[in-house]
Design an enzyme around this catalytic site. Structure first.
Site, PDB file in Angstrom:
ATOM      1  N   ASP A 126       0.865  -1.197   0.000  1.00  0.00           N
ATOM      2  CA  ASP A 126       0.000   0.000   0.000  1.00  0.00           C
ATOM      3  C   ASP A 126       0.893   1.236   0.000  1.00  0.00           C
ATOM      4  O   ASP A 126       1.632   1.457   0.958  1.00  0.00           O
ATOM      5  CB  ASP A 126      -0.910  -0.019   1.235  1.00  0.00           C
ATOM      6  N   ARG A 128      -0.184   4.466  -0.551  1.00  0.00           N
ATOM      7  CA  ARG A 128      -0.955   5.713  -0.474  1.00  0.00           C
ATOM      8  C   ARG A 128      -0.458   6.614   0.644  1.00  0.00           C
ATOM      9  O   ARG A 128       0.124   6.171   1.611  1.00  0.00           O
ATOM     10  CB  ARG A 128      -2.437   5.395  -0.224  1.00  0.00           C
TER      11      ARG A 128
HETATM   12  N1  LIG Z   1      -2.574  -2.563  -6.282  1.00  0.00           N
HETATM   13  C1  LIG Z   1      -3.839  -2.934  -6.151  1.00  0.00           C
HETATM   14  N2  LIG Z   1      -4.747  -1.986  -5.836  1.00  0.00           N
HETATM   15  C2  LIG Z   1      -6.028  -2.388  -5.688  1.00  0.00           C
HETATM   16  C3  LIG Z   1      -6.447  -3.714  -5.867  1.00  0.00           C
HETATM   17  N3  LIG Z   1      -7.785  -3.773  -5.652  1.00  0.00           N
HETATM   18  C4  LIG Z   1      -8.171  -2.506  -5.364  1.00  0.00           C
HETATM   19  N4  LIG Z   1      -7.119  -1.673  -5.379  1.00  0.00           N
HETATM   20  C5  LIG Z   1      -7.051  -0.254  -5.057  1.00  0.00           C
HETATM   21  O1  LIG Z   1      -7.212  -0.159  -3.681  1.00  0.00           O
HETATM   22  C6  LIG Z   1      -7.717   1.122  -3.333  1.00  0.00           C
HETATM   23  C7  LIG Z   1      -8.833   0.935  -2.342  1.00  0.00           C
HETATM   24  O2  LIG Z   1      -8.277   0.334  -1.228  1.00  0.00           O
HETATM   25  P1  LIG Z   1      -8.966  -0.791  -0.385  1.00  0.00           P
HETATM   26  O3  LIG Z   1      -7.859  -1.630   0.202  1.00  0.00           O
HETATM   27  O4  LIG Z   1     -10.027  -1.503  -1.191  1.00  0.00           O
HETATM   28  O5  LIG Z   1      -9.724  -0.041   0.747  1.00  0.00           O
HETATM   29  P2  LIG Z   1      -9.138   1.025   1.748  1.00  0.00           P
HETATM   30  O6  LIG Z   1      -9.326   2.364   1.117  1.00  0.00           O
HETATM   31  O7  LIG Z   1      -7.760   0.664   2.190  1.00  0.00           O
HETATM   32  O8  LIG Z   1     -10.037   0.789   3.003  1.00  0.00           O
HETATM   33  P3  LIG Z   1     -11.558   1.126   3.209  1.00  0.00           P
HETATM   34  O9  LIG Z   1     -11.589   2.560   3.686  1.00  0.00           O
HETATM   35  O10 LIG Z   1     -12.028   0.188   4.239  1.00  0.00           O
HETATM   36  O11 LIG Z   1     -12.227   0.952   1.875  1.00  0.00           O
HETATM   37  C8  LIG Z   1      -8.107   1.789  -4.636  1.00  0.00           C
HETATM   38  O12 LIG Z   1      -7.079   2.716  -4.978  1.00  0.00           O
HETATM   39  C9  LIG Z   1      -8.110   0.622  -5.634  1.00  0.00           C
HETATM   40  O13 LIG Z   1      -7.754   1.042  -6.936  1.00  0.00           O
HETATM   41  C10 LIG Z   1      -5.456  -4.683  -6.183  1.00  0.00           C
HETATM   42  O14 LIG Z   1      -5.714  -5.878  -6.301  1.00  0.00           O
HETATM   43  N5  LIG Z   1      -4.182  -4.236  -6.330  1.00  0.00           N
END
Ligand SMILES: Nc1nc2c(ncn2[C@@H]2O[C@H](COP(=O)(O)OP(=O)(O)OP(=O)(O)O)[C@@H](O)[C@H]2O)c(=O)[nH]1
Ligand SMILES: [Zn+2]
Length: 212
Positions: A126, A128
């Site tokens: 992650d 971000r």
């Molecule tokens: N690298 C990668 N990114 C993903 C994948 N599936 C979803 N994403 C990205 O993950 C991000 C969303 O994150 P999530 O982990 O679903 O949720 P979160 O924001 O961490 O947590 P919540 O607030 O609970 O939704 C978005 O930017 C999506 O594009 C994947 O398999 N691989």
């Protein structure tokens, strides 16, 4: 990082007519959006969602993840409350970008999970950052959130950046046959605070989607 406010307008949606505020990040050139509803600058905690861009889930109806369902559900809840904020951050693919996410999906099609796929491509699970939320929320006069998320790292990152999280509101929606494994991996490896048993199945949500 310099986040600059650019302009505001109305945004009618099926749930409510939001106010849309556009910002530009001078460092990355990315643009980010905030949607607000009602009076959010009165100092009381605001129901909020910090949503990371997922083009495939948010716009293309992908059932691989829960993003689109969460986005719609968050907007509906804010509308029901008549007050709230949604930050839409252009951090596609947990920060690796759309094309790398497609590469990661390819590896997942071959059997990797979402974390293994990122790592095989040389990325952290992650990537971000949430400090960009601070100037956006400051511009809107918001210092305290009731945050809709299952992600403990998001809560901690926002708190460390100076936002008071007065409550974490679970956002468990959109479970379907295609994202069950992905959601289980988020709980197991990324620490998301959720059990699949809590989830509202996609078929029972307000999302007008095919759920099989
Ligand atoms: N690298 C990668 N990114 C993903 C994948 N599936 C979803 N994403 C990205 O993950 C991000 C969303 O994150 P999530 O982990 O679903 O949720 P979160 O924001 O961490 O947590 P919540 O607030 O609970 O939704 C978005 O930017 C999506 O594009 C994947 O398999 N691989
Ligand atoms: Zn997604």
């Amino acid at each position: 990082m310099t986040i600059r406010f650019i302009a505001s307008s109305r945004l009618p949606t099926p749930w409510a007519t939001f106010n849309m505020h556009g910002f530009e990040d001078d460092e990355t050139g990315k643009d980010h959006i905030a949607l607000t509803l009602g009076e959010v600058d009165d100092g009381e905690p605001v129901l909020g969602r910090v949503h990371s861009e997922c083009l495939t889930g948010d716009a293309l109806f992908s059932m691989r993840c829960d993003c689109g369902y969460q986005l719609q559900n968050a907007l509906r809840r804010i509308a029901e409350e008549g007050r709230g904020v949604l930050l839409y951050l252009r951090q596609e693919g947990r920060g690796i970008g759309l094309l790398n996410k497609i590469r990661a999906y390819h590896l997942q099609d071959e059997g990797a999970d979402t974390v293994e796929a990122n790592e095989a491509l040389g990325f952290d699970a992650d990537m971000r950052r949430y400090d960009l939320c601070i100037p956006m929320l400051a511009h809107l006069g918001i210092a305290r959130l009731r945050l809709m998320t299952n992600n403990p790292r998001k809560v901690i990152a926002l708190q460390e950046a100076g936002i008071e999280i007065s409550e974490r509101v679970p956002l468990t929606t959109g479970l379907n046959a295609h994202n069950e494994q992905y959601l289980a991996t988020k709980a197991d490896k990324l620490g998301h605070m959720m059990a699949l048993a809590q989830f509202v199945p996609a078929a029972d949500t307000d999302c007008e989607r095919i759920s099989r």
